[in-house]
Write a protein that holds these residues in place. Structure first.
Motif, mmCIF file in Angstrom:
data_model
loop_
_atom_site.group_PDB
_atom_site.id
_atom_site.type_symbol
_atom_site.label_atom_id
_atom_site.label_comp_id
_atom_site.label_asym_id
_atom_site.label_seq_id
_atom_site.Cartn_x
_atom_site.Cartn_y
_atom_site.Cartn_z
ATOM 1 N N GLY A 104 0.784 -1.232 0.000
ATOM 2 C CA GLY A 104 0.000 0.000 0.000
ATOM 3 C C GLY A 104 0.810 1.273 0.000
ATOM 4 O O GLY A 104 0.287 2.343 0.258
ATOM 5 N N ARG A 105 2.104 1.181 -0.309
ATOM 6 C CA ARG A 105 2.959 2.369 -0.380
ATOM 7 C C ARG A 105 3.108 2.802 -1.834
ATOM 8 O O ARG A 105 3.294 1.978 -2.706
ATOM 9 N N HIS A 106 3.053 4.113 -2.046
ATOM 10 C CA HIS A 106 3.329 4.623 -3.385
ATOM 11 C C HIS A 106 4.824 4.885 -3.511
ATOM 12 O O HIS A 106 5.534 5.032 -2.523
ATOM 13 N N ARG A 107 5.294 4.961 -4.749
ATOM 14 C CA ARG A 107 6.725 5.129 -5.006
ATOM 15 C C ARG A 107 7.170 6.589 -5.033
ATOM 16 O O ARG A 107 8.347 6.877 -5.124
ATOM 17 N N CYS A 108 6.236 7.508 -4.989
ATOM 18 C CA CYS A 108 6.560 8.931 -5.135
ATOM 19 C C CYS A 108 7.427 9.407 -3.976
ATOM 20 O O CYS A 108 7.106 9.175 -2.810
ATOM 21 N N ILE A 109 8.525 10.091 -4.300
ATOM 22 C CA ILE A 109 9.418 10.637 -3.283
ATOM 23 C C ILE A 109 9.276 12.156 -3.180
ATOM 24 O O ILE A 109 10.067 12.802 -2.505
ATOM 25 N N ALA A 110 8.276 12.719 -3.836
ATOM 26 C CA ALA A 110 7.965 14.151 -3.784
ATOM 27 C C ALA A 110 9.116 15.006 -4.291
ATOM 28 O O ALA A 110 9.398 16.068 -3.738
ATOM 29 N N CYS A 111 9.777 14.574 -5.351
ATOM 30 C CA CYS A 111 10.897 15.346 -5.898
ATOM 31 C C CYS A 111 10.418 16.564 -6.694
ATOM 32 O O CYS A 111 11.143 17.534 -6.831
ATOM 33 N N GLY A 112 9.195 16.517 -7.248
ATOM 34 C CA GLY A 112 8.629 17.655 -7.960
ATOM 35 C C GLY A 112 8.987 17.737 -9.430
ATOM 36 O O GLY A 112 8.645 18.713 -10.089
ATOM 37 N N ILE A 113 9.664 16.735 -9.975
ATOM 38 C CA ILE A 113 10.046 16.768 -11.391
ATOM 39 C C ILE A 113 8.805 16.742 -12.278
ATOM 40 O O ILE A 113 8.733 17.451 -13.287
ATOM 41 N N CYS A 114 7.807 15.965 -11.909
ATOM 42 C CA CYS A 114 6.583 15.900 -12.711
ATOM 43 C C CYS A 114 5.881 17.259 -12.725
ATOM 44 O O CYS A 114 5.376 17.691 -13.760
ATOM 45 N N THR A 137 9.399 11.268 -17.167
ATOM 46 C CA THR A 137 10.502 11.891 -16.442
ATOM 47 C C THR A 137 10.555 11.515 -14.969
ATOM 48 O O THR A 137 11.477 11.926 -14.273
ATOM 49 N N CYS A 138 9.612 10.751 -14.479
ATOM 50 C CA CYS A 138 9.596 10.366 -13.064
ATOM 51 C C CYS A 138 10.762 9.423 -12.780
ATOM 52 O O CYS A 138 10.840 8.341 -13.362
#
Length: 177
Positions: A63-73, A119-120
């Motif tokens: 149930g974890r998403h892979r997003c690390i909140a880098c903001g590139i998207c 680009t993610c």
């Protein structure tokens, strides 16, 4: 004399173009038509795998998403469809880490260019092919992608202390007298 030749050449090209167009129209006229029985055939409807309908976050089995909140998207989105809100959390080892708080996506202004997905760096985004996105208000097209409850990260076990070897050596009974 040259203008008469050019005139008949252009008339011939026009007739040729007309016949080619009529040939295409004639073929389409005799081609059998296929009518989709939508919405009755939702279960059997074939949608192309490459169809881009809605941006989604990828979740793992826990149930974890892979997003690390880098903001590139968010930076690569050409029209500001994606808005990230982040928060700083304290890790057990005393360090701070940026985590995703809200991932907001405006389906109504998305151009489906797929720049965010390509680009993610964590491969955390994908487009679903669920094409039924009709709503009555534009506000319903703004979606929070990380809507699942956040699963806590596993707490690392404390490092074991070396056994008695780390203590000072005991004096022998003969030395203590």
């Amino acid at each position: 004399m040259g203008s008469i030749k050019e005139y008949f050449t252009s008339v011939g090209q026009g007739v040729k173009s007309l016949l080619v167009g009529m040939g295409v129209t004639g073929k389409e006229f005799v081609t059998p038509k296929i009518t989709e029985q939508y919405p009755e055939n939702r279960n059997t409807l074939q949608i192309a795998d490459r169809f881009r309908a809605e941006l989604t976050l990828k979740y793992d089995a826990e149930g974890r998403h892979r997003c690390i909140a880098c903001g590139i998207c968010q930076m690569n989105c050409p029209n500001g469809t994606i808005h990230l809100t982040t928060k700083m959390v304290d890790l057990p080892d005393g360090k701070k880490k940026r985590k995703l708080d809200k991932y907001m996506y405006d389906l109504g202004s998305c151009t489906f260019c797929m720049l965010c997905v390509t680009t993610c760096p964590q491969d955390a985004l994908e487009f679903s092919n669920d094409f039924e996105q009709a709503v009555f208000t534009r506000d319903a097209l703004i979606k929070q992608l990380n809507y699942r409850p956040e699963v806590a990260d596993p707490v690392p076990a404390p490092k074991p202390v070396a056994p008695a070897a780390a203590e000072a050596p005991k004096a022998s009974p003969s030395e203590s007298k």
